[in-house]
Design an enzyme around this catalytic site. Structure first.
Site, PDB file in Angstrom:
ATOM      1  N   LYS A 166      42.541  51.050  23.212  1.00 54.30           N
ATOM      2  CA  LYS A 166      41.694  49.860  23.093  1.00 54.30           C
ATOM      3  C   LYS A 166      40.247  50.321  23.229  1.00 54.30           C
ATOM      4  CE  LYS A 166      40.612  45.374  25.092  1.00 54.30           C
ATOM      5  NZ  LYS A 166      41.057  44.295  25.979  1.00 54.30           N
ATOM      6  N   LYS A 208      43.670  48.797  18.998  1.00 53.05           N
ATOM      7  CA  LYS A 208      42.798  47.630  18.894  1.00 53.05           C
ATOM      8  C   LYS A 208      41.339  48.073  18.904  1.00 53.05           C
ATOM      9  CE  LYS A 208      41.657  43.655  21.747  1.00 53.05           C
ATOM     10  NZ  LYS A 208      41.938  42.951  22.966  1.00 53.05           N
TER      11      LYS A 208
HETATM   12  C1  PBG Z   1      40.786  41.126  27.463  1.00 50.49           C
HETATM   13  C2  PBG Z   1      41.084  41.004  26.020  1.00 50.49           C
HETATM   14  C3  PBG Z   1      40.120  41.000  25.013  1.00 50.49           C
HETATM   15  C4  PBG Z   1      40.795  40.803  23.817  1.00 50.49           C
HETATM   16  C5  PBG Z   1      42.160  40.695  24.108  1.00 50.49           C
HETATM   17  N1  PBG Z   1      42.330  40.839  25.495  1.00 50.49           N
HETATM   18  C6  PBG Z   1      38.639  41.087  25.078  1.00 50.49           C
HETATM   19  C7  PBG Z   1      38.005  42.203  25.778  1.00 50.49           C
HETATM   20  O1  PBG Z   1      38.604  43.244  26.030  1.00 50.49           O
HETATM   21  O2  PBG Z   1      36.830  42.041  26.107  1.00 50.49           O
HETATM   22  C8  PBG Z   1      40.114  40.712  22.486  1.00 50.49           C
HETATM   23  C9  PBG Z   1      40.872  40.082  21.396  1.00 50.49           C
HETATM   24  C10 PBG Z   1      40.045  39.709  20.219  1.00 50.49           C
HETATM   25  O3  PBG Z   1      38.839  39.989  20.113  1.00 50.49           O
HETATM   26  O4  PBG Z   1      40.632  39.077  19.340  1.00 50.49           O
HETATM   27  N2  PBG Z   1      41.622  41.847  28.249  1.00 50.49           N
END
Ligand code: PBG
Length: 430
Positions: free
Chosen positions: A298, A351
């Site tokens: 991520k 992601k």
């Molecule tokens: C937070 C989380 C995020 C997303 C999914 N879980 C945002 C972040 O890490 O700040 C983002 C999903 C998206 O942008 O569609 N744990």
């Protein structure tokens, strides 16, 4: 009208209507290939069909009642029955240069020549079974539109959400992931609301499982929606995100979600060692059958902007770069993947999605585990915005982006387009 044939999605072909989407997956390729072929006959082929039909009525020659031997004798004695001539070569436009054919052994275009061959040699397929639908929920009774994500809402957990899930199931999407908007008053620095057994997420899981026992529910494991600091972990006074203390909280959160009936818990926090700790915590509570989808790679991405607006979960200060990965890094994804595998992750997630196809391919090639891709909020919003401004064809770009995630190696895709794309794949317009 039909989208391009590579998606096997004939949106208007009548015979694909009324398919029971529960058996859709088994039927899909056959039905769609036929529909693509019949809806995509080019003008030259159509001309030939017309000629044959008018010569022999319905395209069938009349039977004369002859035996096989009589037919063979007739041919042997030179009395050969007629068949249509090979059509003349289609004319090129005036001014086309006359050239010697290139001397090519291989002309890859031969395998792309018709809708039938293109469908036969298509390497990647996509179906509603590949989608996981992320849904935003809140305590309210009405659905609140999310400004930066046209078509997405914070859904009332008792009303709008249940309807949205029903719509998704009707087109074959039976997996969802829940993201809660937590009231400010319930947030604190240690995110304790995250493991309240009667909090918004556990309550919603119990409601959905009661209504749809076979729905597969993924949950997000991270503190940010519950943290008064908007970070995924506990923040020390010097700004450091505390790893092991955060993992302790995440284990309680995952167990609470499992207790409510979650099928797959998905740590998205990027703390070290959280997959192994969550596995142990789940097992200790008797949740051996609850899966872990780890957000393995991520990245600290600006593509999450609209999501943070949706949940009002922007970090109050700083950024997430000490836990989320540097977008410049490739090899580091392998380090994360090896750890997650060793710690017992069931699914590895990458992601964002489209800007990180190389990472999806890397994990697909290096791991035997299923790979998930998250087409995140910013990717969704860009396609929506381009569509609204008529700069791109929204539906085609949506389907192409999803197909490309599959081609790169994603088994499942978390996408805000799940309902729209599945509706299209099922042969219906929204
Ligand atoms: C937070 C989380 C995020 C997303 C999914 N879980 C945002 C972040 O890490 O700040 C983002 C999903 C998206 O942008 O569609 N744990």
């Amino acid at each position: 009208m039909a989208t391009t044939p590579i998606f096997n999605a004939s949106c208007s072909f009548p015979s694909t209507r009324g398919i029971d989407c529960k058996s859709f997956i088994g039927l899909r390729s056959t039905v769609s290939k036929v529909s693509v072929a019949s809806s995509r006959i080019g003008t030259s082929q159509r001309r030939n069909l017309v000629v044959r039909a008018s010569e022999s009525g319905n395209g069938h020659a009349k039977k004369l009642g002859m035996s096989d031997a009589e037919c063979e004798d007739a041919v042997a004695s030179g009395n050969v029955p007629e068949a249509p001539p090979v059509p003349p070569k289609p004319a090129a436009p005036a001014g086309t240069p006359i050239v010697q054919p290139l001397n090519l052994n291989r002309r890859p275009r031969r395998n792309r020549a018709s809708p039938v061959t293109r469908a036969a040699f298509q390497e990647t397929d996509i179906s509603p079974a590949n989608f996981v639908y992320p849904l935003f929920i809140h305590e309210g009774e009405e659905d609140t539109p999310i400004g930066a994500m046209p078509g997405c809402y914070r859904l009332g957990w008792r009303h709008g959400l249940v309807e949205e899930v029903a719509k998704a199931r009707a087109v074959g999407v039976n997996s969802i992931v829940l993201f809660p908007k937590v009231p400010e008053a319930l947030k604190n620095p240690t995110g304790d609301e995250a493991y309240n057994d009667n909090g918004l997420v556990p309550r919603t899981i119990r409601l959905l499982k009661d209504k749809y026992p076979d729905l597969v529910i993924y949950t997000d494991v991270a503190l940010d929606p519950y943290s008064s600091d908007g970070h995924d972990g506990i923040v020390r006074e010097d700004g450091v995100i505390m790893n092991d203390e955060t993992v302790h909280q995440l284990c309680k959160q995952a167990v609470s979600q499992a207790r409510a009936g979650a099928d797959v818990v998905s740590p998205s926090d990027m703390m070290d060692g959280r997959v192994g700790a969550i596995r142990a915590a789940l097992d200790a509570e008797g949740f051996q059958n609850v899966s872990i989808m780890s957000y393995t790679a991520k990245y600290a991405s600006s593509f999450y902007g609209p999501f943070r607006e949706a949940l009002d979960s922007n970090p109050r200060f700083g950024d997430k770069k000490t836990y989320q990965m540097n977008p410049a890094n490739y090899r580091e994804a392998l380090i994360e993947a090896r750890e997650d595998e060793a710690e017992g992750a069931d699914i590895l997630l990458v992601k964002p999605g489209l800007p990180y196809l190389d990472i999806i391919r890397l994990l697909r090639d290096k791991s035997s585990l299923p790979i998930a891709a998250y087409q995140v909020s910013g990717e969704y919003s860009m396609i929506k915005a381009g569509g609204v401004l008529k700069m791109i064809d929204e539906e085609k770009v949506m389907m192409e982006s999803l197909m490309c995630l599959r081609r790169a190696g994603a088994d499942i895709i978390l996408t805000y387009f799940a309902l729209q794309a599945a509706t299209c794949l099922c042969g219906e317009k929204r």
